[in-house]
Design a protein around this motif. Structure first.
Motif, PDB file in Angstrom:
ATOM      1  N   ARG A  70       0.840  -1.208   0.000  1.00 42.63           N
ATOM      2  CA  ARG A  70       0.000   0.000   0.000  1.00 42.63           C
ATOM      3  C   ARG A  70       0.874   1.255   0.000  1.00 42.63           C
ATOM      4  N   GLU A  81      -1.843   7.341   1.319  1.00 41.73           N
ATOM      5  CA  GLU A  81      -2.240   5.935   1.473  1.00 41.73           C
ATOM      6  C   GLU A  81      -3.747   5.774   1.679  1.00 41.73           C
ATOM      7  N   VAL A  89      -3.721  -1.383  -5.035  1.00 43.20           N
ATOM      8  CA  VAL A  89      -2.616  -2.098  -4.364  1.00 43.20           C
ATOM      9  C   VAL A  89      -2.329  -3.402  -5.109  1.00 43.20           C
TER      10      VAL A  89
END
Lengths: 159, 142
Positions: A70, A81, A89
Motif C-alpha cells: 500500500r 495511502e 494495491v
C-alpha cells in the motif's frame, strides 16, 4: 540446478524495478525461509504468481506485506495511502512481478523470447511453507525500509 | 494542437502514472483516455478522436500486439501511431512489434524522462521547451 547468470539477472532486475520505478531502497538478505520473515497469523501478505514459458518453463512468486504494498502504491501514484484502493494495491503488486520477470528474462538472454502469463493473486498461505531456496528454485529475500519482500523463481522440467 | 492520447494497460496504477508523466511533461495534451485491454481500447478508438496510443503488451482478453493487428485491419485506425510500453524486451519480440507497425517502444521499468523523450520524438517539442517539465503548474513527483 544452479544458474548464476539467471540469479544475477534476477537480482539486477529486482533492484532495477524497485529502485527505478518505485524509488525503494533495498538490500538482499541472506537466504532465510518465509516463516522467519513474517508472522503468518498477524501480517497480511499478498502473494502474486506469474507463469512463464520459452527456453525455461516455470513460475515466479512475489510475496509482499499488504502494508508495504500500500505504501509503495501510494508513492508510485503520488497519493496519500488513505486514498489508495485495494484494487490499486493489487494492481501494483501484479505490475511489480510482471516487470521483474520481464526484465529478468531479457537480461538473462536478450536473444530468446519468453512468454509471460498474466499475473494472478493467490493465497499466501499456500506458499508459506514452500518458499525456500531448493532444487530448481531461486529465492531472494529483499530488505527494504522496515520490511521485507520475497521473490522466488521456480523452473520446471518440460512435460 | 492538443493531442488526445489513449493509455492501454491492465494495471490501474500504471495507467495513472503514465498519464501523470504525460501531463507533467509539458505536452499540449487534450484528453487522456484509458483502457484495460485491447478490446476496451478498440471501443475507445471507435468512439473518440485520438492522436496517439500507448499500449502495454501483456494484457488479458486482448494483448497489445493483437490490438495493433486489429487497428491495422481497420482503415480508419491503420495509420494511428502506437507506442508499446512493456516489460517484453527480447530482440525477437521487439522486432515483431516493429514489424507490425508500431512507431516506438518503451521498456518497463522506465523513467519519466524516457517517456518524455519518446513523446518528443513522436509529437515534437513540448509547449515550453525552456521548462523541462511543463509550465510549473504541475509537479512531476513520480
Amino acid at each position: 540446478m544452479k544458474n548464476s547468470l539467471l540469479e544475477m539477472a534476477m537480482k539486477n532486475s529486482i533492484s532495477d524495478v524497485l529502485e527505478t520505478m518505485f524509488f525503494l531502497p533495498l538490500d538482499f538478505s541472506d537466504t532465510v525461509a518465509a516463516h522467519e520473515l513474517w508472522n503468518k497469523g498477524k501480517d497480511q501478505i499478498l502473494a502474486a504468481k506469474l507463469n512463464f514459458d520459452g527456453p525455461l518453463i516455470g513460475d515466479c512468486i512475489l510475496c509482499i506485506p499488504e502494508k508495504l504494498a500500500r505504501s509503495i502504491t501510494a508513492d508510485f501514484m503520488g497519493r496519500e495511502e488513505e486514498g489508495i484502493s485495494d484494487d490499486q494495491v493489487k494492481g501494483t503488486v501484479k505490475e511489480i512481478i510482471n516487470m521483474i520477470a520481464g526484465s529478468t528474462f531479457s537480461t538473462y538472454d536478450p536473444e530468446a523470447t519468453f512468454n509471460l502469463g498474466i499475473p494472478e493473486l493467490l493465497s499466501f498461505n499456500y506458499y508459506f511453507n514452500d518458499l525456500s531456496d531448493t532444487g530448481d528454485s531461486f529465492y531472494f529475500i529483499i530488505d527494504t525500509l522496515d520490511n521485507h519482500l520475497a521473490f522466488q523463481l521456480n523452473i520446471r522440467d518440460e512435460d | 494542437m492538443a493531442y488526445n492520447i489513449l493509455i492501454v494497460d491492465d494495471s490501474i496504477p500504471m495507467r495513472a502514472v503514465i498519464k501523470k508523466i504525460i501531463k507533467a511533461s509539458g505536452f499540449d495534451v487534450g484528453e487522456c483516455f484509458e483502457a484495460a485491454n485491447g478490446r476496451e481500447a478498440l471501443k475507445v478508438l471507435n468512439e473518440e478522436w485520438l492522436d496517439l496510443v500507448l499500449t502495454d503488451y501483456n494484457m488479458p482478453d486482448m494483448n497489445g500486439l493483437e490490438l495493433v493487428e486489429e487497428m491495422k485491419r481497420d482503415e480508419a485506425l491503420a495509420s494511428m501511431p502506437v507506442v508499446m510500453v512493456t516489460t517484453e524486451g527480447s530482440k525477437e519480440r521487439v522486432e515483431e512489434f516493429m514489424a507490425k507497425g508500431i512507431i516506438g517502444y518503451i521498456k518497463k521499468p522506465f523513467t519519466p524522462e524516457q517517456i518524455k523523450q519518446k513523446l518528443i520524438e513522436i509529437m515534437g517539442e513540448t509547449k515550453d521547451e525552456k521548462q523541462p517539465f511543463g509550465n510549473g503548474d504541475e509537479e512531476l513527483d513520480f
